[in-house]
Design a protein around this motif. Structure first.
Motif, PDB file in Angstrom:
ATOM      1  N   ILE A 130       0.472  -1.301  -0.269  1.00  0.00           N
ATOM      2  CA  ILE A 130      -0.336   0.376   0.307  1.00  0.00           C
ATOM      3  C   ILE A 130       0.791   1.253  -0.226  1.00  0.00           C
ATOM      4  O   ILE A 130       1.582   1.788   0.680  1.00  0.00           O
ATOM      5  CB  ILE A 130      -1.495   0.378   1.293  1.00  0.00           C
ATOM      6  CG1 ILE A 130      -1.691  -1.589   1.352  1.00  0.00           C
ATOM      7  CG2 ILE A 130      -2.256   0.893   0.930  1.00  0.00           C
ATOM      8  CD1 ILE A 130      -2.679  -1.238   2.684  1.00  0.00           C
ATOM      9  N   LYS A 131       0.732   2.137  -1.217  1.00  0.00           N
ATOM     10  CA  LYS A 131       1.221   3.342  -0.718  1.00  0.00           C
ATOM     11  C   LYS A 131       1.814   3.982   0.577  1.00  0.00           C
ATOM     12  O   LYS A 131       0.531   4.139   1.302  1.00  0.00           O
ATOM     13  CB  LYS A 131       0.513   4.423  -2.501  1.00  0.00           C
ATOM     14  CG  LYS A 131       0.791   3.973  -3.058  1.00  0.00           C
ATOM     15  CD  LYS A 131       0.757   5.543  -4.369  1.00  0.00           C
ATOM     16  CE  LYS A 131       0.519   5.310  -5.311  1.00  0.00           C
ATOM     17  NZ  LYS A 131       0.466   5.576  -6.846  1.00  0.00           N
ATOM     18  N   ARG A 132       2.094   4.766   0.844  1.00  0.00           N
ATOM     19  CA  ARG A 132       2.785   5.246   1.979  1.00  0.00           C
ATOM     20  C   ARG A 132       3.363   4.271   3.143  1.00  0.00           C
ATOM     21  O   ARG A 132       3.899   5.014   3.784  1.00  0.00           O
ATOM     22  CB  ARG A 132       1.242   6.137   2.401  1.00  0.00           C
ATOM     23  CG  ARG A 132       1.251   7.464   2.037  1.00  0.00           C
ATOM     24  CD  ARG A 132       0.481   7.897   2.396  1.00  0.00           C
ATOM     25  NE  ARG A 132       0.147   8.997   3.395  1.00  0.00           N
ATOM     26  CZ  ARG A 132       0.571   9.154   4.544  1.00  0.00           C
ATOM     27  NH1 ARG A 132      -1.501   9.079   4.441  1.00  0.00           N
ATOM     28  NH2 ARG A 132       0.227   9.510   5.651  1.00  0.00           N
ATOM     29  N   PHE A 133       2.869   2.848   3.356  1.00  0.00           N
ATOM     30  CA  PHE A 133       3.955   2.197   4.188  1.00  0.00           C
ATOM     31  C   PHE A 133       5.600   1.728   3.284  1.00  0.00           C
ATOM     32  O   PHE A 133       5.659   1.652   2.442  1.00  0.00           O
ATOM     33  CB  PHE A 133       3.046   0.778   3.823  1.00  0.00           C
ATOM     34  CG  PHE A 133       2.019   0.670   4.867  1.00  0.00           C
ATOM     35  CD1 PHE A 133       2.011   0.614   5.957  1.00  0.00           C
ATOM     36  CD2 PHE A 133       0.441   1.163   4.378  1.00  0.00           C
ATOM     37  CE1 PHE A 133       1.143   0.240   6.790  1.00  0.00           C
ATOM     38  CE2 PHE A 133      -0.158   1.614   5.007  1.00  0.00           C
ATOM     39  CZ  PHE A 133      -0.922   0.986   6.714  1.00  0.00           C
ATOM     40  N   LYS A 134       5.507   1.886   4.519  1.00  0.00           N
ATOM     41  CA  LYS A 134       7.525   2.104   4.323  1.00  0.00           C
ATOM     42  C   LYS A 134       7.281   0.723   5.131  1.00  0.00           C
ATOM     43  O   LYS A 134       7.449  -0.147   5.884  1.00  0.00           O
ATOM     44  CB  LYS A 134       7.873   2.948   5.822  1.00  0.00           C
ATOM     45  CG  LYS A 134       9.477   2.952   5.885  1.00  0.00           C
ATOM     46  CD  LYS A 134      10.127   4.199   6.338  1.00  0.00           C
ATOM     47  CE  LYS A 134      11.384   3.675   6.926  1.00  0.00           C
ATOM     48  NZ  LYS A 134      12.177   4.870   7.238  1.00  0.00           N
ATOM     49  N   ASN A 135       8.478   0.074   4.187  1.00  0.00           N
ATOM     50  CA  ASN A 135       9.331  -1.461   4.465  1.00  0.00           C
ATOM     51  C   ASN A 135      10.068  -1.335   5.429  1.00  0.00           C
ATOM     52  O   ASN A 135      11.358  -1.341   5.599  1.00  0.00           O
ATOM     53  CB  ASN A 135       9.147  -2.077   3.261  1.00  0.00           C
ATOM     54  CG  ASN A 135       9.328  -3.461   3.403  1.00  0.00           C
ATOM     55  OD1 ASN A 135      10.471  -4.058   3.237  1.00  0.00           O
ATOM     56  ND2 ASN A 135       8.572  -4.478   4.352  1.00  0.00           N
ATOM     57  N   ILE A 136       9.938  -1.952   6.978  1.00  0.00           N
ATOM     58  CA  ILE A 136      10.598  -2.769   8.416  1.00  0.00           C
ATOM     59  C   ILE A 136      10.324  -3.551   8.260  1.00  0.00           C
ATOM     60  O   ILE A 136       9.516  -4.327   8.989  1.00  0.00           O
ATOM     61  CB  ILE A 136      10.695  -1.642   9.174  1.00  0.00           C
ATOM     62  CG1 ILE A 136      10.472   0.093   8.410  1.00  0.00           C
ATOM     63  CG2 ILE A 136      11.850  -1.279  10.204  1.00  0.00           C
ATOM     64  CD1 ILE A 136      10.378   1.178   9.880  1.00  0.00           C
ATOM     65  N   PRO A 137      11.608  -5.030   7.913  1.00  0.00           N
ATOM     66  CA  PRO A 137      11.196  -6.218   7.904  1.00  0.00           C
ATOM     67  C   PRO A 137      10.867  -6.261   9.638  1.00  0.00           C
ATOM     68  O   PRO A 137      11.647  -5.892  10.302  1.00  0.00           O
ATOM     69  CB  PRO A 137      11.695  -6.811   7.564  1.00  0.00           C
ATOM     70  CG  PRO A 137      12.107  -5.751   6.019  1.00  0.00           C
ATOM     71  CD  PRO A 137      11.793  -4.828   6.823  1.00  0.00           C
ATOM     72  N   LEU A 138       9.536  -7.579   9.890  1.00  0.00           N
ATOM     73  CA  LEU A 138       9.475  -7.341  11.935  1.00  0.00           C
ATOM     74  C   LEU A 138      11.265  -7.821  12.187  1.00  0.00           C
ATOM     75  O   LEU A 138      11.689  -7.267  13.227  1.00  0.00           O
ATOM     76  CB  LEU A 138       8.958  -8.703  11.916  1.00  0.00           C
ATOM     77  CG  LEU A 138       8.767  -8.489  12.904  1.00  0.00           C
ATOM     78  CD1 LEU A 138       7.939  -7.630  13.714  1.00  0.00           C
ATOM     79  CD2 LEU A 138       7.726 -10.531  13.520  1.00  0.00           C
TER      80      LEU A 138
END
Length: 119
Positions: free
Chosen positions: A59-67
């Protein structure tokens, strides 16, 4: 010794409840509610899936920081702003919200059902 037959299952049940229950103080929202949240400007949107999962659909605006990287990258987030967390099904994001609460984040939101429920 017979009491051990009762203690072990009790501890197992308590462990499972603690593992899968939402953290106290974490707001739970549906993906329908998330659509309204996306209009907010003062919110941090975090996707805790793997980079491959994120690349294939996000989803746009979500930043990926893996758990598995979240505890090392938590300094990229602001404790004063709300943090909305999503994953594929809601399990990893639930873990992430528990972690954020323990690290002192006050406003933490989990997206129930995750990307699997996103339309």
């Amino acid at each position: 010794m017979e009491y051990l037959n009762y203690i072990i299952p009790i501890f197992l049940v308590l462990f499972l409840i603690n593992r899968f229950m939402p953290a106290k103080g974490v707001r739970q929202i549906t993906t329908a509610e998330l659509k309204r949240e996306l209009n907010k400007k003062d919110v941090q949107l975090i996707d805790v899936r793997t980079p491959g999962e994120y690349r294939s659909n996000h989803i746009k605006r979500f930043k990926n920081i893996p758990l598995h990287e979240l505890s090392n990258k938590v300094n990229h987030l602001t404790k004063e702003k709300e943090v909305v967390v999503i994953c594929q099904s809601g399990m990893r994001s639930n873990k992430a919200t528990k972690m954020l609460k323990k690290l002192g984040f006050e406003k933490v939101t989990n997206v129930k059902g995750g990307m699997s429920a996103w339309h």
